[in-house]
Design an enzyme around this catalytic site. Structure first.
Site, PDB file in Angstrom:
ATOM      1  N   LEU A  22     -44.642  75.941  -8.034  1.00 43.93           N
ATOM      2  CA  LEU A  22     -45.767  76.632  -8.672  1.00 43.93           C
ATOM      3  C   LEU A  22     -46.517  77.476  -7.642  1.00 43.93           C
ATOM      4  O   LEU A  22     -47.061  76.954  -6.674  1.00 43.93           O
ATOM      5  CB  LEU A  22     -46.726  75.618  -9.304  1.00 43.93           C
ATOM      6  N   ALA A  23     -46.517  78.764  -7.873  1.00 45.36           N
ATOM      7  CA  ALA A  23     -47.147  79.655  -6.891  1.00 45.36           C
ATOM      8  C   ALA A  23     -47.822  80.831  -7.587  1.00 45.36           C
ATOM      9  O   ALA A  23     -47.849  81.947  -7.078  1.00 45.36           O
ATOM     10  CB  ALA A  23     -46.098  80.166  -5.904  1.00 45.36           C
ATOM     11  N   ALA A  24     -48.378  80.553  -8.768  1.00 44.19           N
ATOM     12  CA  ALA A  24     -48.977  81.647  -9.536  1.00 44.19           C
ATOM     13  C   ALA A  24     -50.485  81.741  -9.356  1.00 44.19           C
ATOM     14  O   ALA A  24     -51.111  82.700  -9.796  1.00 44.19           O
ATOM     15  CB  ALA A  24     -48.651  81.468 -11.019  1.00 44.19           C
ATOM     16  N   ARG A  29     -59.585  80.694  -2.249  1.00 47.07           N
ATOM     17  CA  ARG A  29     -60.181  80.156  -1.020  1.00 47.07           C
ATOM     18  C   ARG A  29     -59.544  80.702   0.265  1.00 47.07           C
ATOM     19  O   ARG A  29     -60.078  80.510   1.341  1.00 47.07           O
ATOM     20  CB  ARG A  29     -60.107  78.617  -1.036  1.00 47.07           C
ATOM     21  N   ASN A 183     -52.824  62.035  -5.983  1.00 49.26           N
ATOM     22  CA  ASN A 183     -51.625  62.714  -6.471  1.00 49.26           C
ATOM     23  C   ASN A 183     -51.304  63.943  -5.618  1.00 49.26           C
ATOM     24  O   ASN A 183     -51.987  64.952  -5.706  1.00 49.26           O
ATOM     25  CB  ASN A 183     -51.895  63.141  -7.925  1.00 49.26           C
ATOM     26  N   ARG A 346     -38.586  97.249  24.619  1.00 56.54           N
ATOM     27  CA  ARG A 346     -38.885  97.605  23.231  1.00 56.54           C
ATOM     28  C   ARG A 346     -37.607  97.614  22.378  1.00 56.54           C
ATOM     29  O   ARG A 346     -36.513  97.450  22.900  1.00 56.54           O
ATOM     30  CB  ARG A 346     -39.603  98.952  23.216  1.00 56.54           C
ATOM     31  N   LYS A 364     -36.656 101.417  26.061  1.00 54.70           N
ATOM     32  CA  LYS A 364     -36.639 101.559  24.603  1.00 54.70           C
ATOM     33  C   LYS A 364     -35.313 102.158  24.194  1.00 54.70           C
ATOM     34  O   LYS A 364     -34.906 103.177  24.763  1.00 54.70           O
ATOM     35  CB  LYS A 364     -37.781 102.462  24.131  1.00 54.70           C
ATOM     36  N   ASN A 399     -37.713 111.816  27.178  1.00 57.63           N
ATOM     37  CA  ASN A 399     -36.836 111.806  25.994  1.00 57.63           C
ATOM     38  C   ASN A 399     -37.415 112.578  24.828  1.00 57.63           C
ATOM     39  O   ASN A 399     -36.729 112.841  23.862  1.00 57.63           O
ATOM     40  CB  ASN A 399     -36.549 110.364  25.571  1.00 57.63           C
ATOM     41  N   TYR A 400     -38.681 112.959  24.919  1.00 52.31           N
ATOM     42  CA  TYR A 400     -39.354 113.514  23.747  1.00 52.31           C
ATOM     43  C   TYR A 400     -39.900 114.890  24.083  1.00 52.31           C
ATOM     44  O   TYR A 400     -40.662 115.047  25.034  1.00 52.31           O
ATOM     45  CB  TYR A 400     -40.484 112.555  23.361  1.00 52.31           C
TER      46      TYR A 400
HETATM   47  C1  UD1 Z   1     -53.466  69.770  -8.285  1.00 50.63           C
HETATM   48  C2  UD1 Z   1     -53.353  68.528  -9.198  1.00 50.63           C
HETATM   49  C3  UD1 Z   1     -54.072  67.361  -8.548  1.00 50.63           C
HETATM   50  C4  UD1 Z   1     -53.495  67.123  -7.164  1.00 50.63           C
HETATM   51  C5  UD1 Z   1     -53.566  68.390  -6.332  1.00 50.63           C
HETATM   52  C6  UD1 Z   1     -52.819  68.187  -5.015  1.00 50.63           C
HETATM   53  C7  UD1 Z   1     -53.356  69.493 -11.428  1.00 50.63           C
HETATM   54  C8  UD1 Z   1     -54.127  69.681 -12.670  1.00 50.63           C
HETATM   55  N1  UD1 Z   1     -53.950  68.820 -10.466  1.00 50.63           N
HETATM   56  O1  UD1 Z   1     -54.864  70.077  -8.220  1.00 50.63           O
HETATM   57  O2  UD1 Z   1     -53.906  66.197  -9.333  1.00 50.63           O
HETATM   58  O3  UD1 Z   1     -54.192  66.061  -6.536  1.00 50.63           O
HETATM   59  O4  UD1 Z   1     -52.929  69.486  -7.022  1.00 50.63           O
HETATM   60  O5  UD1 Z   1     -52.928  69.297  -4.214  1.00 50.63           O
HETATM   61  O6  UD1 Z   1     -52.224  69.901 -11.352  1.00 50.63           O
HETATM   62  N2  UD1 Z   1     -50.900  77.013 -10.355  1.00 50.63           N
HETATM   63  C9  UD1 Z   1     -50.215  77.951 -11.063  1.00 50.63           C
HETATM   64  N3  UD1 Z   1     -50.775  78.415 -12.214  1.00 50.63           N
HETATM   65  C10 UD1 Z   1     -51.980  78.008 -12.672  1.00 50.63           C
HETATM   66  C11 UD1 Z   1     -52.681  77.053 -11.897  1.00 50.63           C
HETATM   67  C12 UD1 Z   1     -52.115  76.559 -10.778  1.00 50.63           C
HETATM   68  O7  UD1 Z   1     -49.116  78.350 -10.701  1.00 50.63           O
HETATM   69  O8  UD1 Z   1     -52.412  78.479 -13.721  1.00 50.63           O
HETATM   70  C13 UD1 Z   1     -50.279  76.517  -9.136  1.00 50.63           C
HETATM   71  C14 UD1 Z   1     -51.108  76.863  -7.930  1.00 50.63           C
HETATM   72  O9  UD1 Z   1     -50.677  78.098  -7.360  1.00 50.63           O
HETATM   73  C15 UD1 Z   1     -50.829  75.683  -7.024  1.00 50.63           C
HETATM   74  C16 UD1 Z   1     -50.542  74.521  -7.982  1.00 50.63           C
HETATM   75  O10 UD1 Z   1     -50.235  75.110  -9.215  1.00 50.63           O
HETATM   76  O11 UD1 Z   1     -49.677  75.915  -6.251  1.00 50.63           O
HETATM   77  C17 UD1 Z   1     -51.703  73.549  -8.110  1.00 50.63           C
HETATM   78  O12 UD1 Z   1     -52.800  74.196  -8.701  1.00 50.63           O
HETATM   79  P1  UD1 Z   1     -54.292  73.995  -8.198  1.00 50.63           P
HETATM   80  O13 UD1 Z   1     -55.197  74.757  -9.094  1.00 50.63           O
HETATM   81  O14 UD1 Z   1     -54.367  74.248  -6.745  1.00 50.63           O
HETATM   82  O15 UD1 Z   1     -54.527  72.464  -8.512  1.00 50.63           O
HETATM   83  P2  UD1 Z   1     -55.409  71.489  -7.670  1.00 50.63           P
HETATM   84  O16 UD1 Z   1     -56.811  71.608  -8.121  1.00 50.63           O
HETATM   85  O17 UD1 Z   1     -55.108  71.622  -6.237  1.00 50.63           O
HETATM   86 MG    MG Z   2     -54.290  73.081  -4.812  1.00 48.50          MG
END
Ligand code: UD1
Ligand code: MG
Length: 477
Positions: A22-24, A29, A183, A346, A364, A399-400
């Site tokens: 998950l990286a969306a 921060r 978690n 370089r 270079k 060279n230039y």
């Molecule tokens: C989440 C967990 C929490 C855990 C913590 C650990 C949930 C609800 N909670 O909280 O229990 O202790 O991680 O770090 O999952 N993301 C998306 N789309 C979204 C929201 C989030 O891709 O709409 C991705 C974020 O980029 C991130 C991950 O999901 O990589 C976690 O989301 P984040 O909002 O950071 O959850 P936390 O509050 O950290």
């Molecule tokens: Mg997080």
């Protein structure tokens, strides 16, 4: 309730495992224009560390969920993974849901984890997947412990010790907030159980989000068993949410890289001031002196001495080479070469064996054959130099011409006298000799002498007369 949630964990024909990263998220921060998954960490983007841990755990199918700055993140992470788009960031549960269309016919396991946990080791993921395979639970999750787990989801266990649900910190009661087991957000589920349970997730929580964590309670309520695997080293679960945490993760990763190198036979005089990227290779009995920085795809051979104060990027260095207080970028360095102090190599250079480059020499896009020596104060750019040629102090290739770059070709066994300017394009033949101080703007045939300078004249007693004139001047004031 769907069929799958009716009997979660009841069975899945395949033992394959796909990873969902998950990286969306917006990563507010980080306070950065660069999306968090792409922040560099020991030479590769943050989320590449997570992809790599999955790959090293033997997972071939990796799906990254992108949303915020989706195109930039895709371009930065590369095309060796699949992508799912979460159009709107509505929570971690919704992010997993974004993978449904890719996995609707998939019957294996899914590993779900966040893209900002770069310290995870493949062994930890393997242990998680194996536990899920052995127990055939509805879900298996890693857990970790902290005296104060503020901010994290807490693991709520029942009277018999089994996991009942996860509550997010913000939604937790005071009793739940006192729970030390938290978690890390690294789970393994049978895919179809996960998607079935996700359908039941609601956003009626403080953040108004679809929490992935709610899936645990839902599976449990449907009669599924939740397996928890406490992590041996919970620092692996360290998430990167701020640049402070990024630096902290970098220092832990860096120490791991250095320890690996030292255990493989590399001497590191001062690990506290040595920086080596994750893909760099260093041969046995090489010594890295303090303030050495090895970046990118750099490969260093055996028995070398690198540093102090040396930076090498994306370069290859042979065996028994010494590089002191110098910089080498995108170049190939042979065996037994000596570079520095204070040399700048370089991009595009190739230095054959036993070349010697001394202080304040800049190269270079130059190819230097064996035993070429340029010991002091030179600039050699867009050039080819034959073996055993000696480049005197202060030799400069021009060279230039302000419009284009031109090449200088020097044969083997030539002698380029001190302060020669080689005005390119120009060729100096094998064995030619250039007299010191010569500007060379015509080709020099092999074995000949080229001398291009004003004939020196001497005026006897001139200095004496000048001093007398000076004395008269001061006396008259
Ligand atoms: C989440 C967990 C929490 C855990 C913590 C650990 C949930 C609800 N909670 O909280 O229990 O202790 O991680 O770090 O999952 N993301 C998306 N789309 C979204 C929201 C989030 O891709 O709409 C991705 C974020 O980029 C991130 C991950 O999901 O990589 C976690 O989301 P984040 O909002 O950071 O959850 P936390 O509050 O950290
Ligand atoms: Mg997080």
């Amino acid at each position: 309730m769907s069929e799958a949630t009716a009997q979660p964990g009841a069975g899945y024909p395949s033992s394959e495992c796909a990873a969902l990263i998950l990286a969306a998220g917006k990563s507010t921060r980080m306070r950065s224009r660069l999306p968090k998954p792409l922040h560099p960490l020991c030479g590769i983007p943050l989320t590449r560390h997570v992809i790599r841990a999955c790959r090293h755990a033997g997972i071939s199918r990796v799906i990254v969920v992108v949303g915020h700055e989706a195109e930039a993140v895709r371009a930065g992470l590369g095309d060796d993974v699949e992508y799912a788009l979460q159009a709107e960031q509505r929570g971690s549960g919704d992010a997993v849901q974004a993978c449904y269309s890719l996995l609707k016919d998939y019957r294996g396991l899914t590993l779900v984890l966040a893209g900002d946990v770069p310290l995870l080791r493949p062994e930890t993921l393997t242990a998680l997947i194996q536990r899920q395979m052995q127990t055939r639970a509805a879900a298996t999750l890693l857990t970790a412990f902290l005296d104060d787990a503020t901010g994290y989801g807490r693991i709520v266990r029942g009277a018999d010790g089994s996991v009942e649900k996860i509550v997010e910190h913000r939604d937790a009661t005071p009793e739940e907030r006192a729970i030390k087991e938290w978690n890390p957000s690294i789970y393994c589920f049978p895919a179809q159980d996960l998607f079935a349970a996700l359908k039941e997730v609601r956003s009626d929580n403080i953040q108004g989000e679809f929490y992935l964590t709610d899936v645990i309670g839902i599976l449990r309520q449907c009669g599924g068993r939740i397996e928890a695997l406490p992590m041996e080293d919970s620092s692996e679960a360290l998430g990167v949410n701020t640049r402070v945490e990024l630096a902290n993760a970098a220092s832990i990763l860096r120490q791991r890289i250095l320890n690996r190198l030292m255990l493989s036979g590399v001497t590191i005089t001062d690990p506290a001031t040595t920086y080596v990227d994750v893909d760099v290779q260093v041969g046995q009995d090489t010594t890295l002196e303090p303030q050495t920085f090895l970046h990118g795809s750099t490969v260093i051979g055996e028995g070398c001495s690198i540093g102090p104060f040396t930076r090498i990027c994306d370069s290859r260095v042979g065996d028994n080479t010494t590089i002191v207080s110098s910089q080498v970028v995108r170049s190939q360095i042979g065996n037994g070469v000596r570079i520095g102090p204070f040399a700048n190599i370089r991009p595009g250079c190739q230095l054959a064996d036993h070349v010697k480059i001394g202080d304040f020499v800049e190269l270079k896009n130059a190819t230097l054959a064996q035993r070429v020596s340029a010991s002091h104060l030179s600039y050699i750019g867009d050039a080819e130099v034959g073996e055993e040629t000696n480049i005197g102090a202060g030799v400069v290739t021009c060279n230039y011409d302000g419009i284009q770059k031109h090449r200088t070709i020097i044969g083997k066994g030539a002698f380029i006298g001190t302060h020669t300017t080689l005005i390119a394009p120009v060729t100096v033949g094998d064995g030619a000799f250039i007299a010191a101080g010569s500007p060379i703007n015509q080709d020099v045939p092999a074995d000949s002498l080229a001398i291009a300078r004003e004939k020196m004249s001497v005026k006897p007693d001139w200095a004496k007369r000048w001093r007398e004139k000076k004395e008269r001047f001061h006396a008259g004031r």
